[in-house]
Design a protein around this motif. Structure first.
Motif, PDB file in Angstrom:
ATOM      1  N   GLY A 149     -14.044  -1.785   7.932  1.00 54.68           N
ATOM      2  CA  GLY A 149     -13.398  -0.687   7.210  1.00 54.68           C
ATOM      3  C   GLY A 149     -12.298  -1.208   6.326  1.00 54.68           C
ATOM      4  N   GLY A 150     -11.257  -0.389   6.125  1.00 52.08           N
ATOM      5  CA  GLY A 150     -10.188  -0.794   5.225  1.00 52.08           C
ATOM      6  C   GLY A 150      -9.472  -2.045   5.682  1.00 52.08           C
ATOM      7  N   VAL A 151      -9.183  -2.142   6.979  1.00 52.46           N
ATOM      8  CA  VAL A 151      -8.487  -3.309   7.520  1.00 52.46           C
ATOM      9  C   VAL A 151      -9.432  -4.501   7.620  1.00 52.46           C
ATOM     10  N   GLY A 152     -10.534  -4.325   8.358  1.00 52.17           N
ATOM     11  CA  GLY A 152     -11.462  -5.432   8.543  1.00 52.17           C
ATOM     12  C   GLY A 152     -12.072  -5.919   7.240  1.00 52.17           C
ATOM     13  N   GLY A 153     -12.394  -4.977   6.352  1.00 49.58           N
ATOM     14  CA  GLY A 153     -12.968  -5.356   5.064  1.00 49.58           C
ATOM     15  C   GLY A 153     -11.996  -6.150   4.212  1.00 49.58           C
TER      16      GLY A 153
ATOM     17  N   GLU B 142     -26.925  -5.207   0.156  1.00 46.58           N
ATOM     18  CA  GLU B 142     -27.647  -5.130  -1.125  1.00 46.58           C
ATOM     19  C   GLU B 142     -26.803  -5.604  -2.300  1.00 46.58           C
ATOM     20  N   HIS B 143     -25.526  -5.217  -2.312  1.00 44.50           N
ATOM     21  CA  HIS B 143     -24.688  -5.479  -3.495  1.00 44.50           C
ATOM     22  C   HIS B 143     -23.527  -6.430  -3.229  1.00 44.50           C
ATOM     23  N   GLY B 144     -23.289  -6.789  -1.961  1.00 47.68           N
ATOM     24  CA  GLY B 144     -22.096  -7.554  -1.618  1.00 47.68           C
ATOM     25  C   GLY B 144     -20.956  -6.614  -1.263  1.00 47.68           C
ATOM     26  N   LEU B 145     -19.891  -7.174  -0.702  1.00 45.27           N
ATOM     27  CA  LEU B 145     -18.695  -6.391  -0.387  1.00 45.27           C
ATOM     28  C   LEU B 145     -17.817  -6.349  -1.629  1.00 45.27           C
ATOM     29  N   ARG B 146     -17.622  -5.150  -2.148  1.00 45.82           N
ATOM     30  CA  ARG B 146     -16.812  -4.999  -3.371  1.00 45.82           C
ATOM     31  C   ARG B 146     -15.357  -4.751  -2.986  1.00 45.82           C
ATOM     32  N   LEU B 147     -14.462  -5.513  -3.582  1.00 43.48           N
ATOM     33  CA  LEU B 147     -13.034  -5.411  -3.295  1.00 43.48           C
ATOM     34  C   LEU B 147     -12.277  -4.995  -4.545  1.00 43.48           C
TER      35      LEU B 147
ATOM     36  N   LEU C 127      -6.002 -11.862  22.595  1.00 46.88           N
ATOM     37  CA  LEU C 127      -4.616 -11.795  22.143  1.00 46.88           C
ATOM     38  C   LEU C 127      -4.314 -10.341  21.778  1.00 46.88           C
ATOM     39  N   ASP C 128      -3.355 -10.140  20.913  1.00 45.10           N
ATOM     40  CA  ASP C 128      -3.078  -8.802  20.388  1.00 45.10           C
ATOM     41  C   ASP C 128      -2.539  -8.973  18.981  1.00 45.10           C
ATOM     42  N   GLY C 129      -2.584  -7.903  18.206  1.00 44.21           N
ATOM     43  CA  GLY C 129      -2.123  -8.022  16.832  1.00 44.21           C
ATOM     44  C   GLY C 129      -1.895  -6.678  16.191  1.00 44.21           C
ATOM     45  N   CYS C 130      -1.279  -6.731  15.030  1.00 42.70           N
ATOM     46  CA  CYS C 130      -1.067  -5.519  14.240  1.00 42.70           C
ATOM     47  C   CYS C 130      -0.998  -5.922  12.775  1.00 42.70           C
ATOM     48  N   ILE C 131      -1.151  -4.937  11.913  1.00 42.63           N
ATOM     49  CA  ILE C 131      -1.237  -5.222  10.488  1.00 42.63           C
ATOM     50  C   ILE C 131      -0.474  -4.181   9.693  1.00 42.63           C
ATOM     51  N   TYR C 132       0.107  -4.633   8.598  1.00 43.87           N
ATOM     52  CA  TYR C 132       0.764  -3.734   7.649  1.00 43.87           C
ATOM     53  C   TYR C 132       0.019  -3.875   6.322  1.00 43.87           C
ATOM     54  N   ILE C 133      -0.736  -2.848   5.985  1.00 39.93           N
ATOM     55  CA  ILE C 133      -1.572  -2.864   4.783  1.00 39.93           C
ATOM     56  C   ILE C 133      -1.970  -1.429   4.464  1.00 39.93           C
ATOM     57  N   VAL C 134      -2.190  -1.152   3.193  1.00 38.57           N
ATOM     58  CA  VAL C 134      -2.877   0.078   2.814  1.00 38.57           C
ATOM     59  C   VAL C 134      -4.261  -0.354   2.326  1.00 38.57           C
ATOM     60  N   GLY C 135      -5.251  -0.173   3.188  1.00 34.98           N
ATOM     61  CA  GLY C 135      -6.615  -0.552   2.857  1.00 34.98           C
ATOM     62  C   GLY C 135      -7.568   0.517   3.356  1.00 34.98           C
ATOM     63  N   PHE C 136      -8.579   0.846   2.567  1.00 35.20           N
ATOM     64  CA  PHE C 136      -9.498   1.900   2.980  1.00 35.20           C
ATOM     65  C   PHE C 136     -10.862   1.707   2.320  1.00 35.20           C
ATOM     66  N   VAL C 137     -11.866   2.334   2.924  1.00 37.08           N
ATOM     67  CA  VAL C 137     -13.216   2.323   2.355  1.00 37.08           C
ATOM     68  C   VAL C 137     -13.233   3.346   1.219  1.00 37.08           C
ATOM     69  N   SER C 138     -13.424   2.860   0.008  1.00 29.87           N
ATOM     70  CA  SER C 138     -13.389   3.745  -1.162  1.00 29.87           C
ATOM     71  C   SER C 138     -14.783   4.084  -1.672  1.00 29.87           C
TER      72      SER C 138
ATOM     73  N   ILE D 153     -14.192  -1.680  -0.643  1.00 30.85           N
ATOM     74  CA  ILE D 153     -12.879  -1.639  -0.001  1.00 30.85           C
ATOM     75  C   ILE D 153     -11.796  -1.637  -1.077  1.00 30.85           C
ATOM     76  N   THR D 154     -10.790  -0.794  -0.894  1.00 35.39           N
ATOM     77  CA  THR D 154      -9.627  -0.803  -1.784  1.00 35.39           C
ATOM     78  C   THR D 154      -8.394  -1.200  -0.992  1.00 35.39           C
ATOM     79  N   GLN D 155      -7.659  -2.179  -1.519  1.00 34.10           N
ATOM     80  CA  GLN D 155      -6.374  -2.602  -0.940  1.00 34.10           C
ATOM     81  C   GLN D 155      -5.288  -2.265  -1.950  1.00 34.10           C
ATOM     82  N   MET D 156      -4.347  -1.412  -1.531  1.00 32.44           N
ATOM     83  CA  MET D 156      -3.300  -0.925  -2.437  1.00 32.44           C
ATOM     84  C   MET D 156      -1.953  -1.567  -2.107  1.00 32.44           C
ATOM     85  N   GLY D 157      -1.179  -1.822  -3.143  1.00 34.55           N
ATOM     86  CA  GLY D 157       0.195  -2.280  -2.956  1.00 34.55           C
ATOM     87  C   GLY D 157       0.301  -3.780  -2.736  1.00 34.55           C
ATOM     88  N   LYS D 158       1.512  -4.225  -2.455  1.00 40.27           N
ATOM     89  CA  LYS D 158       1.803  -5.656  -2.331  1.00 40.27           C
ATOM     90  C   LYS D 158       1.982  -6.105  -0.880  1.00 40.27           C
ATOM     91  N   ILE D 159       1.812  -5.181   0.076  1.00 39.64           N
ATOM     92  CA  ILE D 159       2.005  -5.539   1.484  1.00 39.64           C
ATOM     93  C   ILE D 159       0.668  -5.869   2.140  1.00 39.64           C
TER      94      ILE D 159
END
Length: 304
Positions: free
Chosen positions: A9-13, A40-45, A122-133, A138-144
């Protein structure tokens, strides 16, 4: 090292795309039309940090994949942590494999560890704005794009392994940090994403409205303050200025961004409202923490 991304999805993609752009060995687990489009088309970013790319990344369903992985990033929603994910991990893990959950819900690492006791989780967390568009997109917004991971007390993993993953992520343009207290850092992220998602969904607004003085921002502050109180009650060594920290992060986001929980609710899809709202309320009540802001907003979502 080779990486398996369970949940594209947004994070994994975004993680998969950034690693692939840097030439790392990446395989994706996806499903349905999203998987078909990637094949078919590849992962578009579409990325504010990396620009426009189409990446040919191997992609499979969880059931199809028969390979092994050095590092498994688990990037599904909290409600999708179940026996199928556990089975995928058991099948693909080797003795030295590490699993890094990257979810919004607190306590995910120990939860997965209980499902796969023979694997190093382990464990983890992420700071990102990413989503399936779009399908395969996948769309990744912003600089974080900041990813924090580490081992809970009692989990044995070599520093060399942790640093090898960090190098790969940093070479991919991801700000990767090895945590010295992952219980604290995952709680801090839970506090932030809970306040962000709940505020956005309650008022049905993007984060630009939270960035302005007024009722919406005050609600975000109230939620952050109450979750900070819970952290203190749980004995977590959270920052003294957690509210200010949450405000700094929210103020750096793209004003048009929204949390995935908010997007899912708007579409009528299953959402993480249990893990981001009701689980926090339950924990607060169990520890005698007064949460008037959380109780107020919860009334809107009781039937979800």
């Amino acid at each position: 090292m080779n990486y398996l991304i369970a949940g594209t999805g947004g994070v994994g993609g975004s993680i998969a795309a950034f690693l692939a752009l840097a030439g790392k060995d990446v395989t994706c687990i996806a499903r349905g039309e999203h998987l078909a489009a990637i094949r078919e088309h590849g992962l578009r970013l579409h990325s504010d940090l990396k620009g426009e790319h189409t990446l040919q990344i191997p992609a499979y369903t969880a059931e199809e994949y028969t390979g092994k992985a050095d590092v498994i990033f688990v990037c599904v929603k909290g409600y999708s942590i179940d026996e199928s994910i556990a089975e995928l991990i058991r099948r693909t893990a080797m003795p030295e494999t590490i699993v890094i959950p990257i979810l919004n819900v607190y306590g995910t690492g120990p939860r997965i560890q209980r499902l796969v006791p023979g694997v190093t989780v382990l464990d983890g967390c992420i700071y990102i704005v990413g989503f399936v568009s779009g399908k395969g997109e996948i769309t990744q917004m912003g600089k974080i794009f900041r990813l924090v991971y580490g081992a809970h007390k009692g989990t044995v993993v070599s520093r060399e392994t942790l640093e090898a993953v960090q190098r790969d992520l940093q070479e991919s343009g991801i700000k990767a940090e090895i945590s010295d207290d992952i219980n604290r850092d995952t709680f801090v992220k839970w506090s932030f994403i809970s306040a962000m998602a709940v505020t956005g969904a309650y008022y049905d607004v993007p984060m630009g409205e939270v960035q302005k003085p007024g009722e919406v921002r005050d609600t975000f502050i109230g939620l952050s303050r109450e979750s900070a109180e819970l952290g203190h009650k749980l004995g977590i060594d959270i920052p003294a200025d957690l509210v200010e920290y949450n405000l700094k992060v929210i103020d750096k986001l793209d004003p048009q961004s929204t949390a995935s929980m908010q997007k899912d609710m708007a579409r009528g899809h299953e959402s993480e409202v249990q893990g981001l709202l009701f689980d926090l309320i339950e924990a607060a009540e169990a520890h005698g923490v007064d949460i008037p802001t959380y109780r107020k907003v919860a009334r809107k979502f009781t039937n979800h």
